[in-house]
Design a protein around this motif. Structure first.
Motif, mmCIF file in Angstrom:
data_model
loop_
_atom_site.group_PDB
_atom_site.id
_atom_site.type_symbol
_atom_site.label_atom_id
_atom_site.label_comp_id
_atom_site.label_asym_id
_atom_site.label_seq_id
_atom_site.Cartn_x
_atom_site.Cartn_y
_atom_site.Cartn_z
ATOM 1 N N THR A 60 43.696 41.239 29.213
ATOM 2 C CA THR A 60 43.197 40.209 28.568
ATOM 3 C C THR A 60 44.180 39.029 28.226
ATOM 4 N N ARG A 61 45.429 39.626 27.849
ATOM 5 C CA ARG A 61 46.335 38.399 27.476
ATOM 6 C C ARG A 61 46.737 37.659 28.515
ATOM 7 N N HIS A 62 47.042 38.193 29.693
ATOM 8 C CA HIS A 62 47.514 37.391 30.829
ATOM 9 C C HIS A 62 46.263 36.957 31.779
ATOM 10 N N GLN A 63 45.213 37.123 31.248
ATOM 11 C CA GLN A 63 44.094 36.226 31.765
ATOM 12 C C GLN A 63 43.639 36.576 33.375
ATOM 13 N N PHE A 64 43.614 37.622 33.581
ATOM 14 C CA PHE A 64 43.469 38.068 34.969
ATOM 15 C C PHE A 64 42.104 37.502 35.162
ATOM 16 N N ASP A 65 41.705 37.010 36.600
ATOM 17 C CA ASP A 65 40.540 36.658 37.053
ATOM 18 C C ASP A 65 40.092 37.795 37.965
ATOM 19 N N ILE A 66 40.908 38.488 38.680
ATOM 20 C CA ILE A 66 40.433 39.374 39.838
ATOM 21 C C ILE A 66 41.497 40.406 39.924
ATOM 22 N N VAL A 67 41.446 41.610 40.167
ATOM 23 C CA VAL A 67 42.622 42.540 40.013
ATOM 24 C C VAL A 67 42.291 43.880 40.943
ATOM 25 N N GLY A 68 43.171 44.100 41.787
ATOM 26 C CA GLY A 68 42.847 45.454 42.376
ATOM 27 C C GLY A 68 43.592 46.654 41.646
ATOM 28 N N LEU A 69 42.781 47.391 41.444
ATOM 29 C CA LEU A 69 43.083 48.625 40.642
ATOM 30 C C LEU A 69 43.568 49.811 41.482
ATOM 31 N N GLN A 70 44.342 50.590 41.142
ATOM 32 C CA GLN A 70 44.440 51.917 41.771
ATOM 33 C C GLN A 70 44.712 52.975 40.900
ATOM 34 N N ARG A 98 31.715 59.227 42.599
ATOM 35 C CA ARG A 98 32.521 58.968 41.371
ATOM 36 C C ARG A 98 33.593 60.121 41.351
ATOM 37 N N GLY A 99 33.783 60.693 42.211
ATOM 38 C CA GLY A 99 34.648 61.881 42.526
ATOM 39 C C GLY A 99 36.264 61.153 42.865
ATOM 40 N N GLY A 100 37.291 61.654 42.057
ATOM 41 C CA GLY A 100 38.600 61.219 42.498
ATOM 42 C C GLY A 100 38.999 59.848 42.107
ATOM 43 N N GLU A 101 40.040 59.335 42.351
ATOM 44 C CA GLU A 101 40.692 58.261 42.047
ATOM 45 C C GLU A 101 39.895 56.740 42.958
ATOM 46 N N TYR A 102 39.714 55.872 42.221
ATOM 47 C CA TYR A 102 39.213 54.607 42.987
ATOM 48 C C TYR A 102 40.513 53.707 43.381
ATOM 49 N N SER A 103 40.262 52.965 44.495
ATOM 50 C CA SER A 103 41.018 51.939 44.646
ATOM 51 C C SER A 103 40.126 50.528 44.381
ATOM 52 N N CYS A 104 39.649 50.324 43.347
ATOM 53 C CA CYS A 104 38.287 49.517 42.961
ATOM 54 C C CYS A 104 38.974 48.038 43.053
ATOM 55 N N ILE A 105 38.105 47.434 42.839
ATOM 56 C CA ILE A 105 38.408 45.577 42.471
ATOM 57 C C ILE A 105 37.421 45.443 41.072
ATOM 58 N N LEU A 106 38.427 44.832 40.336
ATOM 59 C CA LEU A 106 37.643 44.420 39.031
ATOM 60 C C LEU A 106 37.692 42.947 39.030
ATOM 61 N N PHE A 107 36.613 42.470 38.613
ATOM 62 C CA PHE A 107 36.542 40.856 38.798
ATOM 63 C C PHE A 107 35.508 40.473 37.914
ATOM 64 N N ARG A 108 35.622 38.996 37.355
ATOM 65 C CA ARG A 108 34.812 38.535 36.539
ATOM 66 C C ARG A 108 33.716 37.838 37.235
ATOM 67 N N PRO A 109 32.498 38.270 36.864
ATOM 68 C CA PRO A 109 31.315 37.793 37.466
ATOM 69 C C PRO A 109 31.044 36.237 37.073
ATOM 70 N N ALA A 110 31.333 35.712 36.006
ATOM 71 C CA ALA A 110 31.233 34.542 35.479
ATOM 72 C C ALA A 110 31.698 33.534 36.497
ATOM 73 N N ARG A 111 33.082 34.139 37.104
ATOM 74 C CA ARG A 111 33.839 33.010 37.898
ATOM 75 C C ARG A 111 33.380 33.591 39.436
ATOM 76 N N PHE A 112 33.184 34.708 39.827
ATOM 77 C CA PHE A 112 33.134 34.911 41.398
ATOM 78 C C PHE A 112 31.811 35.615 41.522
ATOM 79 N N GLU A 113 30.967 35.369 42.542
ATOM 80 C CA GLU A 113 29.680 35.838 43.073
ATOM 81 C C GLU A 113 30.125 36.982 44.066
ATOM 82 N N LEU A 114 29.776 38.108 44.097
ATOM 83 C CA LEU A 114 30.050 39.206 44.997
ATOM 84 C C LEU A 114 28.896 39.101 46.178
ATOM 85 N N LEU A 115 29.439 38.832 47.367
ATOM 86 C CA LEU A 115 28.678 38.576 48.560
ATOM 87 C C LEU A 115 28.300 39.935 49.472
#
Length: 285
Positions: A60-70, A98-115
């Motif tokens: 929140t503090r650094h205002q990420f818009d989209i981030v790849g998590l590991q 849902r099993g195990g670790e994700y390499s997911c992408i966290l994003f702000r839907p107000a900013r980005f439309e997922l296609l």
């Protein structure tokens, strides 16, 4: 003092304080990050219940818009998604659910439309959930998403991965598989590639990525800020910063990189994760 010099002084002060403000006159800039948030396996004060507020506060503090998590597990991801400003794509590497670790992408839907989005396994059978090859110590995956920026109207594809920590063969073959698939998935759109690569900048794996993409750090208009190393092991001494740089953000030709930073925030000396996130501010071509 002129207005221009005053503005530069203000920005310099903000940079020194560890804040990279999104400039009001260029709202199309995207704050893109990669962040290994560490799976929940440590004792206090580095257990997940203790760290969770620190992770969320940093994002929140650094205002990420989209981030790849590991290393995000389903439970950790649900905590982050309790904030309605965020959405995610990706699956667990163990079973494709849902099993195990994700390499997911966290994003702000107000900013980005997922296609479009998908996950494939870094193995000789990429579509087989839970598969692994090349002497990999763990199952490894790549999650990608195609997005449209609602501000600029431009599309881009973000790939996010976490390469194996033991097998050099798995790291190299895994990244070659991702690179081989990129153009077909992107279909001409700009490519962004985030991840914990578990290897250093001069390794064969990183050199293979650099044959196709650019290290955002090298393109940054502002000199890199923060420590070089990204792996802190939950211990951080600013007089002796970490040296192992294994988390990277790569971009395709034409992507403009305005700033690049390793974020070394701590809370009374406690790190949010055993990795520092990397943040860059970009403009799509």
């Amino acid at each position: 003092m002129t207005l221009l010099s005053a503005t530069r002084c203000f920005l310099a002060i903000m940079l020194c304080l560890g804040v990279l403000p999104a400039l009001a006159d260029d709202s199309a800039r995207i704050r893109l990050a990669t962040f290994n948030i560490r799976c929940p396996m440590d004792k206090p004060p580095n257990d997940w219940p203790s760290r969770a507020p620190r992770v969320k506060a940093l994002i929140t503090r650094h205002q990420f818009d989209i981030v790849g998590l590991q290393e995000a597990t389903h439970k950790q991801l649900q905590f982050l998604l309790s904030d309605p400003d965020w959405a995610s794509i990706g699956v667990g590497r163990a079973d494709g659910k849902r099993g195990g670790e994700y390499s997911c992408i966290l994003f702000r839907p107000a900013r980005f439309e997922l296609l479009a989005s998908d996950t494939f396994w870094l193995s000789e059978t990429p579509e087989v959930a839970g598969s692994q090859s090349w002497e990999s110590a763990n199952r490894r995956i790549c999650t990608w998403g195609r997005f449209r920026d609602k501000i600029s109207g431009k599309e881009f594809v973000l790939f996010n991965t976490h390469l194996d920590h033991r097998s050099k063969k798995a790291r190299l073959n895994g990244v070659k598989l991702i690179l081989h698939r990129m153009d077909g998935i992107a279909n001409g759109a700009p490519i962004l590639f985030t991840g914990d690569f578990n290897t250093l900048p001069n390794s064969k794996t990183i050199l293979a990525v650099r044959e196709k993409l650019h290290n955002s750090k090298a393109l940054s208009e502002i000199a890199h800020l923060g420590p070089v190393g990204t792996l802190n092991g939950f211990v951080y001494d600013r007089d002796q910063p970490p040296k192992r740089e294994i988390d990277f953000i790569f971009v395709s030709k034409g992507v403009q990189v305005h700033s690049h930073r390793t974020i070394d925030d701590t809370d009374d000396g406690l790190c949010p994760s055993d990795h520092f996130p990397v943040l860059c501010e970009i403009t799509l071509p």
